[in-house]
Design a protein around this motif. Structure first.
Motif, mmCIF file in Angstrom:
data_model
loop_
_atom_site.group_PDB
_atom_site.id
_atom_site.type_symbol
_atom_site.label_atom_id
_atom_site.label_comp_id
_atom_site.label_asym_id
_atom_site.label_seq_id
_atom_site.Cartn_x
_atom_site.Cartn_y
_atom_site.Cartn_z
ATOM 1 N N ASN A 1 0.691 -1.192 0.042
ATOM 2 C CA ASN A 1 0.029 0.035 0.163
ATOM 3 C C ASN A 1 0.857 1.331 0.072
ATOM 4 N N PHE B 1 0.420 5.700 -0.294
ATOM 5 C CA PHE B 1 -0.550 6.809 -0.059
ATOM 6 C C PHE B 1 0.050 8.168 -0.444
ATOM 7 N N TYR C 1 -0.800 12.104 0.919
ATOM 8 C CA TYR C 1 -1.535 13.148 1.583
ATOM 9 C C TYR C 1 -1.020 14.406 1.389
ATOM 10 N N LEU D 1 -3.523 16.103 7.996
ATOM 11 C CA LEU D 1 -3.333 15.307 6.805
ATOM 12 C C LEU D 1 -4.452 15.016 6.261
ATOM 13 N N PHE E 1 -4.847 6.687 -2.858
ATOM 14 C CA PHE E 1 -3.871 5.531 -2.290
ATOM 15 C C PHE E 1 -3.819 4.319 -3.366
ATOM 16 N N TYR F 1 -7.307 -0.269 13.908
ATOM 17 C CA TYR F 1 -6.239 -0.325 14.030
ATOM 18 C C TYR F 1 -5.734 1.067 14.321
ATOM 19 N N PHE G 1 -3.277 4.376 15.744
ATOM 20 C CA PHE G 1 -1.910 4.614 15.709
ATOM 21 C C PHE G 1 -1.721 6.351 16.252
ATOM 22 N N LYS H 1 1.175 1.783 18.353
ATOM 23 C CA LYS H 1 -0.112 1.474 17.754
ATOM 24 C C LYS H 1 -0.653 0.527 18.788
ATOM 25 N N ILE I 1 -3.279 -2.689 18.061
ATOM 26 C CA ILE I 1 -3.860 -3.653 16.970
ATOM 27 C C ILE I 1 -4.654 -4.493 17.710
ATOM 28 N N THR I 2 -4.561 -5.374 18.809
ATOM 29 C CA THR I 2 -5.070 -6.062 19.337
ATOM 30 C C THR I 2 -4.513 -6.277 20.753
ATOM 31 N N ARG J 1 -7.292 2.870 11.192
ATOM 32 C CA ARG J 1 -7.194 2.278 10.005
ATOM 33 C C ARG J 1 -8.167 1.094 10.127
ATOM 34 N N ARG K 1 -6.453 -4.308 7.686
ATOM 35 C CA ARG K 1 -4.949 -4.206 7.190
ATOM 36 C C ARG K 1 -5.086 -3.601 5.830
ATOM 37 N N ASP K 2 -6.025 -3.905 4.919
ATOM 38 C CA ASP K 2 -6.018 -3.240 3.531
ATOM 39 C C ASP K 2 -6.490 -2.127 3.090
ATOM 40 N N ASP K 3 -6.976 -1.238 4.568
ATOM 41 C CA ASP K 3 -7.685 -0.035 4.191
ATOM 42 C C ASP K 3 -6.855 1.307 4.194
ATOM 43 N N LYS K 4 -7.211 2.263 3.877
ATOM 44 C CA LYS K 4 -6.344 3.470 4.148
ATOM 45 C C LYS K 4 -6.342 3.864 5.422
ATOM 46 N N ILE K 5 -5.603 4.934 5.578
ATOM 47 C CA ILE K 5 -5.210 5.316 7.207
ATOM 48 C C ILE K 5 -5.637 6.638 7.117
ATOM 49 N N ILE K 6 -6.641 7.009 7.990
ATOM 50 C CA ILE K 6 -7.118 8.446 8.115
ATOM 51 C C ILE K 6 -6.536 8.999 9.303
ATOM 52 N N PHE K 7 -6.475 10.287 9.441
ATOM 53 C CA PHE K 7 -5.655 11.155 10.309
ATOM 54 C C PHE K 7 -6.465 12.092 11.087
#
Lengths: 115, 113
Positions: free
Chosen positions: A31, A33, A35, A43, A48, B32, B34, B49, B51-52, B94, B97-103
């Motif tokens: 992956n 990205f 931003y 951000l 992506f 997930y 961070f 982070k 995760i679990t 997130r 695991r395959d998704d975008k990360i949003i801040f």
């Protein structure tokens, strides 16, 4: 040591120019990205990619496009630069492990000024 | 769609005092979570982070964060602040695991000597 490298730290471009921002990662991450970071807005995700030649729009894709021809390289393209695209651009990559490589690794950023 | 909120634009703490930077999130599945830190004119550096597993996670530079599922929060903490902790802090989420990360929008932390 993991590395995400952006081709330029600082760029100055003229309005209407086509601009390419390049990003390369050496971690074999799936992956990648792009931003942009603006004061008070945090951000914001532009695009992506989760695989070669695959891409998905983020929250603010207008005025941008991307290219991912090789796994390690993800390019951001400003088709016709405008002054409102003056910003800090950050590239990041992640793996797809369940618990490992889940966090994003960032490049140092490209500060783009459009005049 | 997932989202992250950092309710404070700025946090001021005296050196040596404990610090907390707040973060709440919204996802439809298991998150997930961070924390990142950014120093002037630099990219973002990963701090820690979740995760679990254990709800209290420890990270770099003495920072820790507590995952609270019922309150959908993931606050960043440190028992004793240093002037060198002054920076911009971002929380991120997130969904899978395959998704975008949003801040989040970031919180500027000022540690006062």
């Amino acid at each position: 040591d993991v590395k995400v490298t952006q081709s330029s730290r600082y760029l100055v471009k003229r309005t209407g120019e086509k601009v390419f921002l390049e990003c390369v990662q050496d971690m074999d991450h799936e992956n990648m990205f792009w931003y942009r970071q603006d004061p008070g807005l945090g951000l914001r995700l532009i695009y992506f990619s989760y695989d070669v030649k695959m891409k998905e729009k983020g929250d603010i894709p207008e005025g941008y496009s991307v290219s991912r021809e090789k796994k390690e390289r993800f390019s951001l393209i400003l088709e016709s630069a405008s002054t409102n695209q003056t910003s800090m651009y950050l590239c990041a990559s992640t793996g797809t492990g369940l618990t490992m490589n889940t966090e994003a690794f960032f490049g140092q950023g490209t500060r783009l000024t459009v005049v | 769609a997932q989202s992250v909120a950092q309710p404070e634009d700025q946090v001021n703490v005296a050196e040596g005092n404990p610090l907390t930077v707040k973060c709440t999130y919204s996802v439809s599945g298991n998150p997930y979570l961070f924390w990142y830190v950014q120093y002037p004119n630099r990219g973002l550096q990963f701090l820690l982070k979740y995760i679990t597993g254990d709800n209290l996670v420890k990270g770099s530079y003495g920072f820790e964060a507590e995952f609270n599922k019922s309150q959908t929060s993931f606050h960043l903490k440190k028992p004793s602040a240093l002037v060198s902790d002054s920076a911009l802090y971002f929380c991120a989420v997130r969904e899978g695991r395959d998704d975008k990360i949003i801040f989040g929008k970031g919180t500027r932390l000022h540690i006062l000597p």
